[in-house]
Design a protein around this motif. Structure first.
Motif, PDB file in Angstrom:
ATOM      1  N   TYR A   1       5.475  11.243  -4.076  1.00 17.57           N
ATOM      2  CA  TYR A   1       5.346  12.090  -2.891  1.00 17.57           C
ATOM      3  C   TYR A   1       6.738  12.458  -2.394  1.00 17.57           C
ATOM      4  O   TYR A   1       7.562  11.593  -2.139  1.00 17.57           O
ATOM      5  CB  TYR A   1       4.594  11.350  -1.784  1.00 17.57           C
ATOM      6  CG  TYR A   1       4.552  12.114  -0.476  1.00 17.57           C
ATOM      7  CD1 TYR A   1       3.593  13.083  -0.262  1.00 17.57           C
ATOM      8  CD2 TYR A   1       5.481  11.865   0.529  1.00 17.57           C
ATOM      9  CE1 TYR A   1       3.548  13.790   0.935  1.00 17.57           C
ATOM     10  CE2 TYR A   1       5.441  12.564   1.724  1.00 17.57           C
ATOM     11  CZ  TYR A   1       4.477  13.521   1.911  1.00 17.57           C
ATOM     12  OH  TYR A   1       4.438  14.229   3.090  1.00 17.57           O
TER      13      TYR A   1
ATOM     14  N   ARG B   1      -1.272   5.280   3.903  1.00 18.36           N
ATOM     15  CA  ARG B   1      -2.653   5.766   3.889  1.00 18.36           C
ATOM     16  C   ARG B   1      -3.167   6.096   2.493  1.00 18.36           C
ATOM     17  O   ARG B   1      -4.333   5.879   2.199  1.00 18.36           O
ATOM     18  CB  ARG B   1      -2.789   6.996   4.783  1.00 18.36           C
ATOM     19  CG  ARG B   1      -2.618   6.650   6.254  1.00 18.36           C
ATOM     20  CD  ARG B   1      -2.782   7.848   7.122  1.00 18.36           C
ATOM     21  NE  ARG B   1      -4.201   8.187   7.207  1.00 18.36           N
ATOM     22  CZ  ARG B   1      -4.637   9.312   7.719  1.00 18.36           C
ATOM     23  NH1 ARG B   1      -3.807  10.195   8.189  1.00 18.36           N
ATOM     24  NH2 ARG B   1      -5.927   9.560   7.782  1.00 18.36           N
ATOM     25  N   TYR B   2      -2.328   6.679   1.639  1.00 23.18           N
ATOM     26  CA  TYR B   2      -2.809   7.213   0.366  1.00 23.18           C
ATOM     27  C   TYR B   2      -2.219   6.540  -0.873  1.00 23.18           C
ATOM     28  O   TYR B   2      -2.877   6.469  -1.895  1.00 23.18           O
ATOM     29  CB  TYR B   2      -2.536   8.726   0.293  1.00 23.18           C
ATOM     30  CG  TYR B   2      -3.125   9.468   1.456  1.00 23.18           C
ATOM     31  CD1 TYR B   2      -4.500   9.652   1.568  1.00 23.18           C
ATOM     32  CD2 TYR B   2      -2.313   9.965   2.462  1.00 23.18           C
ATOM     33  CE1 TYR B   2      -5.049  10.321   2.650  1.00 23.18           C
ATOM     34  CE2 TYR B   2      -2.860  10.647   3.543  1.00 23.18           C
ATOM     35  CZ  TYR B   2      -4.225  10.814   3.632  1.00 23.18           C
ATOM     36  OH  TYR B   2      -4.763  11.467   4.703  1.00 23.18           O
ATOM     37  N   TYR B   3      -0.995   6.070  -0.776  1.00 21.71           N
ATOM     38  CA  TYR B   3      -0.340   5.492  -1.952  1.00 21.71           C
ATOM     39  C   TYR B   3      -1.046   4.256  -2.507  1.00 21.71           C
ATOM     40  O   TYR B   3      -1.167   4.123  -3.726  1.00 21.71           O
ATOM     41  CB  TYR B   3       1.132   5.182  -1.644  1.00 21.71           C
ATOM     42  CG  TYR B   3       1.867   4.547  -2.790  1.00 21.71           C
ATOM     43  CD1 TYR B   3       2.142   5.267  -3.953  1.00 21.71           C
ATOM     44  CD2 TYR B   3       2.287   3.222  -2.727  1.00 21.71           C
ATOM     45  CE1 TYR B   3       2.816   4.690  -5.012  1.00 21.71           C
ATOM     46  CE2 TYR B   3       2.964   2.640  -3.782  1.00 21.71           C
ATOM     47  CZ  TYR B   3       3.229   3.376  -4.919  1.00 21.71           C
ATOM     48  OH  TYR B   3       3.890   2.804  -5.958  1.00 21.71           O
TER      49      TYR B   3
ATOM     50  N   GLU C   1      -4.201   3.428  -2.780  1.00 20.80           N
ATOM     51  CA  GLU C   1      -5.326   3.830  -3.627  1.00 20.80           C
ATOM     52  C   GLU C   1      -4.852   4.609  -4.856  1.00 20.80           C
ATOM     53  O   GLU C   1      -5.346   4.404  -5.962  1.00 20.80           O
ATOM     54  CB  GLU C   1      -6.308   4.682  -2.807  1.00 20.80           C
ATOM     55  CG  GLU C   1      -7.583   5.001  -3.534  1.00 20.80           C
ATOM     56  CD  GLU C   1      -8.470   3.781  -3.757  1.00 20.80           C
ATOM     57  OE1 GLU C   1      -9.167   3.759  -4.784  1.00 20.80           O
ATOM     58  OE2 GLU C   1      -8.454   2.865  -2.925  1.00 20.80           O
ATOM     59  N   LYS C   2      -3.892   5.499  -4.641  1.00 20.86           N
ATOM     60  CA  LYS C   2      -3.384   6.332  -5.731  1.00 20.86           C
ATOM     61  C   LYS C   2      -2.662   5.503  -6.801  1.00 20.86           C
ATOM     62  O   LYS C   2      -2.731   5.801  -7.981  1.00 20.86           O
ATOM     63  CB  LYS C   2      -2.430   7.391  -5.161  1.00 20.86           C
ATOM     64  CG  LYS C   2      -1.925   8.382  -6.165  1.00 20.86           C
ATOM     65  CD  LYS C   2      -1.057   9.440  -5.493  1.00 20.86           C
ATOM     66  CE  LYS C   2      -0.544  10.426  -6.524  1.00 20.86           C
ATOM     67  NZ  LYS C   2       0.347  11.421  -5.943  1.00 20.86           N
TER      68      LYS C   2
ATOM     69  N   THR D   1       6.522   6.830  -5.293  1.00 19.42           N
ATOM     70  CA  THR D   1       5.237   7.132  -4.673  1.00 19.42           C
ATOM     71  C   THR D   1       4.668   8.449  -5.171  1.00 19.42           C
ATOM     72  O   THR D   1       3.511   8.752  -4.921  1.00 19.42           O
ATOM     73  CB  THR D   1       5.375   7.227  -3.144  1.00 19.42           C
ATOM     74  OG1 THR D   1       6.282   8.281  -2.827  1.00 19.42           O
ATOM     75  CG2 THR D   1       5.828   5.910  -2.552  1.00 19.42           C
TER      76      THR D   1
ATOM     77  N   ASN E   1       3.335   7.989   6.428  1.00 19.87           N
ATOM     78  CA  ASN E   1       1.905   8.286   6.503  1.00 19.87           C
ATOM     79  C   ASN E   1       1.297   8.257   5.104  1.00 19.87           C
ATOM     80  O   ASN E   1       0.245   7.643   4.880  1.00 19.87           O
ATOM     81  CB  ASN E   1       1.687   9.641   7.165  1.00 19.87           C
ATOM     82  CG  ASN E   1       0.220  10.009   7.210  1.00 19.87           C
ATOM     83  OD1 ASN E   1      -0.611   9.253   7.700  1.00 19.87           O
ATOM     84  ND2 ASN E   1      -0.103  11.163   6.663  1.00 19.87           N
ATOM     85  N   PHE E   2       1.936   8.931   4.164  1.00 19.09           N
ATOM     86  CA  PHE E   2       1.435   8.934   2.791  1.00 19.09           C
ATOM     87  C   PHE E   2       1.473   7.528   2.195  1.00 19.09           C
ATOM     88  O   PHE E   2       0.509   7.081   1.571  1.00 19.09           O
ATOM     89  CB  PHE E   2       2.267   9.883   1.912  1.00 19.09           C
ATOM     90  CG  PHE E   2       1.842   9.857   0.478  1.00 19.09           C
ATOM     91  CD1 PHE E   2       0.766  10.609   0.042  1.00 19.09           C
ATOM     92  CD2 PHE E   2       2.507   9.056  -0.441  1.00 19.09           C
ATOM     93  CE1 PHE E   2       0.350  10.568  -1.276  1.00 19.09           C
ATOM     94  CE2 PHE E   2       2.103   9.009  -1.764  1.00 19.09           C
ATOM     95  CZ  PHE E   2       1.025   9.768  -2.174  1.00 19.09           C
TER      96      PHE E   2
END
Length: 185
Positions: A43, A150-152, A154-155, A41, A146-147
């Motif tokens: 992250y 929510r964000y992975y 799209e990233k 990820t 959460n990451f």
């Protein structure tokens, strides 16, 4: 690079050494992890901070406490430096899948650090340690999830090349098919 004739032997050794060292660096282990978002990820690194701290504690314990050093521990400690060797000869360093054994060995050793404190005679020290590790671990898990959710997505989209998949499935479902077959042909 290994079989590339454009590199001299000292250059190849230097690239290998840099790749190898990167697997033990804080950036790979704790902060970003593998740069390829299909395998990671990107992250929080390949290990949680709690696992890494227990791993460091375990290295200290197994080198100083004879009752913690058995044949299995010896096997893990001896294999640990060799775990990223094969992954270090490829062009893409810090590869999560190719270095999977490194994480496994570090995790197994971190269990010794946890065991050491579980066996602590003082209940006060034991309780403080267990709660601190649990709180740190829970915090890290929540932050990671959460990451991830929510964000992975799209990233990581460019890495999976799945543009328009949601729209294509919605269109297919509107046509009420008996089944939907997804293929990359």
């Amino acid at each position: 690079y290994l079989f590339d004739e454009n590199y001299t032997l000292p250059e190849k050794i230097s690239i290998f050494a840099q790749n190898y060292a990167s697997y033990f660096g804080f950036n790979f282990l704790l902060f970003e992890g593998a740069p390829v978002l299909i395998h990671s990820t990107n992250y929080g690194g390949e290990l949680y901070l709690s696992t890494y701290l227990l791993f460091i504690l375990s290295l200290i314990i197994v080198t100083h406490k004879k009752n913690f050093f058995d044949k299995f521990t010896f096997l893990i400690v001896m294999n640990l430096p060799f775990a990223p060797a094969a992954a270090s000869v490829v062009n893409i360093p810090q590869h999560a899948h190719r270095s999977l054994l490194l994480g496994l060995y570090m995790f197994l050793l971190s269990c010794y650090g946890f065991q050491y404190f579980i066996q602590e005679k003082s209940n006060k020290i034991k309780n403080i340690f267990i709660w601190a590790i649990l709180l740190l671990l829970i915090t890290q898990i929540i932050a990671y999830l959460n990451f991830y959710y929510r964000y992975y997505p799209e990233k990581s989209l460019p890495w999976f090349k799945s543009y328009g998949l949601k729209e294509a499935l919605a269109t297919a479902i509107k046509q009420n098919p008996k089944k939907i077959i997804i293929s990359n042909l």
